[in-house]
Structure formats: C-alpha cells, structure tokens
Design a protein around this motif. Structure first.
Motif, PDB file in Angstrom:
ATOM      1  N   THR A 164       0.776  -1.198  -0.032  1.00 30.27           N
ATOM      2  CA  THR A 164      -0.134  -0.147   0.033  1.00 30.27           C
ATOM      3  C   THR A 164       0.799   1.169   0.048  1.00 30.27           C
ATOM      4  O   THR A 164       2.219   1.225   0.300  1.00 30.27           O
ATOM      5  N   ARG A 165       0.388   2.494  -0.356  1.00 27.80           N
ATOM      6  CA  ARG A 165       0.934   3.594  -0.312  1.00 27.80           C
ATOM      7  C   ARG A 165       1.539   4.017   1.012  1.00 27.80           C
ATOM      8  O   ARG A 165       0.716   3.905   2.059  1.00 27.80           O
ATOM      9  N   GLU A 194       6.389  -1.598  -6.241  1.00 30.34           N
ATOM     10  CA  GLU A 194       5.168  -0.963  -6.638  1.00 30.34           C
ATOM     11  C   GLU A 194       4.152  -1.042  -5.673  1.00 30.34           C
ATOM     12  O   GLU A 194       3.892  -1.759  -4.629  1.00 30.34           O
ATOM     13  N   TYR A 196      -0.030   0.353  -4.155  1.00 27.94           N
ATOM     14  CA  TYR A 196      -1.497   0.642  -4.684  1.00 27.94           C
ATOM     15  C   TYR A 196      -2.138   1.353  -3.514  1.00 27.94           C
ATOM     16  O   TYR A 196      -1.762   1.252  -2.427  1.00 27.94           O
ATOM     17  N   THR A 197      -3.321   1.903  -3.790  1.00 25.20           N
ATOM     18  CA  THR A 197      -4.328   2.548  -2.755  1.00 25.20           C
ATOM     19  C   THR A 197      -5.587   1.915  -2.877  1.00 25.20           C
ATOM     20  O   THR A 197      -6.186   1.701  -1.714  1.00 25.20           O
ATOM     21  N   LYS A 204      -5.624  -6.864  -7.029  1.00 24.52           N
ATOM     22  CA  LYS A 204      -4.553  -6.184  -7.232  1.00 24.52           C
ATOM     23  C   LYS A 204      -2.931  -6.866  -6.850  1.00 24.52           C
ATOM     24  O   LYS A 204      -2.070  -6.489  -7.403  1.00 24.52           O
ATOM     25  N   MET A 208      -0.111  -6.409  -9.858  1.00 28.28           N
ATOM     26  CA  MET A 208       1.098  -5.993  -9.499  1.00 28.28           C
ATOM     27  C   MET A 208       2.130  -7.015  -9.745  1.00 28.28           C
ATOM     28  O   MET A 208       3.235  -6.652 -10.266  1.00 28.28           O
TER      29      MET A 208
END
Length: 313
Positions: A164-165, A194, A196-197, A204, A208
């Motif tokens: 996650t971010r 990498e 994701y939010t 995801k 990814m």
C-alpha cells in the motif's frame, strides 16, 4: 433500581430488568453519567473495517469486555487524519470510559484531544514511538527486519516489494524501513517496487505481480506488505507455472486466517491481532479499577510462519 444500587435485592432487580426488557425500556445513560462524568462506553477508533486485520482486534476487545459493564463503540477513519479528528471529537463528547485508537501517529489536534481527555487512552498495533498514555502492539520495524533476515538466510538476493502507499499506512512504512535496513546489512537492495491505494487486494496482488515479473523477470523473491496481495501474487505465479519457492519465493504479513485453507501456504508473520485487542481492553479495565499509573507499553512478539513459499535456510 436499574442502576445496580446496593439497596435493592438481586431478585427484585432481576424482575425489574425483565419487565424493562419486555417494555423496550432503555435507561438514559447521559443522565446517569452526570454524576460520574462518563458513560460505560469504550471508543475504539480504527482505520478500516475492510482490512481483515481489524475485525480480529475488535474480537479481542469485545471478548475481554463482554463480562463487564463496558461496551465498545467503533469509529472508522479510512487512514485520514482529518477524519480521525472528527471521529475523536464526536466520540469524546459522549465522555466514554476509555479510548482505544489504532496507531501512534496523529494530527496535533487529535493528540491534544487525547491528552486532555482525562480517561485511559491505549494506542494499538504499534510500539515504534512514544504513546500519549499507553500502547499495545508490535514493533513493525522489527517485524520487517526479521523477515528481511529470514529471506536472506534462505538464499534469495533479487527482491521486489509490493504494498500500500506508505504515506497512508505508517505501520507498513515502518515494516518497509526495517526490511530495507536488514537487506542493506546483507549487501542487498530492493530491485523493484510497486504500490497501490484502492481496489481488491487479491486482484491487485495478481495485477502487480504480473506487471513486476514482466518488468523484472530476474527477481527471485517478492515481499508483500500484507497477505491478501501476497495471495493474489501466489495464485498468478502458480497459474504461470513458476516453481515456488525454488525459482521464486514469497512472503506477506498478518497471517490472515482466511488464507490458511489454501493448498499452498504463504510465508507470513503473525501480527498478534486478537491479543492486541485483549491486552488493550485489559489496560482500560485495570486503569478504571485500580487507577493504575499511565505509561504502559506492551510489546508483543510476532513469529514468522515460513509456510510453503519460503525455502528452508
């Protein structure tokens, strides 16, 4: 008679309570709280209900409080500091008996409200920092560091990270810091990453992992910030015919029970979720019963479960 006063017999009180239930009567807790300046609620403030971590934390809190007069009431912040301020303001206006709040990072306004509340405050999930009052959790930097050491000990050297971010999830950021610290001491750097939010974590993870392996096919280990995206990555790799864990290893975090039924078990680390909830509720009860001094910090010890995706050293 409905307030557990000592001049009423247990038999009489039971009859009155039964009659009140039949009539649908609910006592006015605000009126009853005027003398004590508090109600029998514990405010529990968490960032998410969709994250599978927090229902287990809530289970630990609820089971510890279920034989007491205290009831947990939950507020959700969506990892947003301004929303945490609003939830705190509303909950504290009801004068709860205690607050259990996820994380050690808060806005100045939220910290001021918690510090001035005059009730037990337990920050949970994290011990990497100084609590306002008390804290129960794990060291996420240590968790990341120990996973990094385990991966290196198993012989993996070309490592990718997905999560996650990090600006939104402070605990994931601390694990990442501990992880990269351990790799650096072993002379290894993360080769691809990498973040994701939003969206389904499982989907995801697949998405990814596909993108990363197409971009960096030489990677031999993938470290995920949580088990759900790790499980998505594992499923994609198996569909593509990768030899796990010999060609490529994987690890996640949280030891999510839902995934324990998969035929291939993802390497992970237990985050002590239910125990964190239980211990936090115990601190609230202890402070109310004995006026115990503030400042408790309880650090629990997570353990690595190598599963089937981390080869033996």
């Amino acid at each position: 008679m409905l307030r557990n006063r000592g001049d009423v017999s247990a038999t009489t009180r039971a009859r009155v309570l039964e009659a009140a239930k039949r009539l649908g009567y609910v006592p006015n807790k605000i009126a009853g709280a005027l003398a004590s300046q508090r109600v029998n609620l514990v405010a529990v403030i968490i960032p998410s209900l969709s994250n599978m971590v927090f229902p287990e934390v809530l289970t630990g809190i609820s089971r510890t409080l279920e034989e007491t007069e205290l009831q947990p009431v939950v507020g959700v912040t969506d990892y947003q500091p301004e929303k945490e301020e609003k939830v705190l303001y509303e909950m504290l206006s009801w004068r709860p008996s205690g607050v259990i709040v996820a994380g050690l990072e808060h806005s100045d306004a939220a910290r001021a409200m918690l510090a001035a509340a005059g009730i037990p405050v337990v920050e949970i999930m994290d011990t990497d920092g100084t609590p306002i009052d008390a804290a129960v959790g794990i060291s996420h930097r240590r968790a990341g560091r120990e996973m990094g050491q385990a991966i290196l000990a198993s012989g993996y050297r070309r490592i990718g990270f997905m999560g996650t971010r990090l600006g939104l999830d402070h605990r994931a950021r601390k694990r990442f810091e501990g992880f990269t610290e351990a790799l650096a001491k072993g002379g290894v750097e993360i080769e691809d990453r990498e973040f994701y939010t939003d969206g389904s974590a499982l989907a995801k993870g697949r998405e990814m992992t596909k993108a990363m392996m197409e971009r960096s096919p030489e990677l031999d280990f993938l470290y995920y910030s949580n088990d759900m995206i790790g499980a998505g990555g594992l499923l994609w790799l198996q569909e593509q015919g990768y030899d796990v864990p010999n060609r490529i290893g994987l690890a996640g975090f949280n030891d999510v029970r839902l995934l324990q039924g998969l035929p291939t078990k993802l390497a992970t680390m237990d985050s002590c979720r239910q125990e964190i909830g239980s211990r936090a509720a115990e601190i609230i009860l202890g402070r109310l019963d004995t006026d115990e001094a503030p400042g408790n910090k309880v650090e629990l010890t997570p353990r690595i479960n190598p599963g089937d995706t981390l080869r033996a050293p």
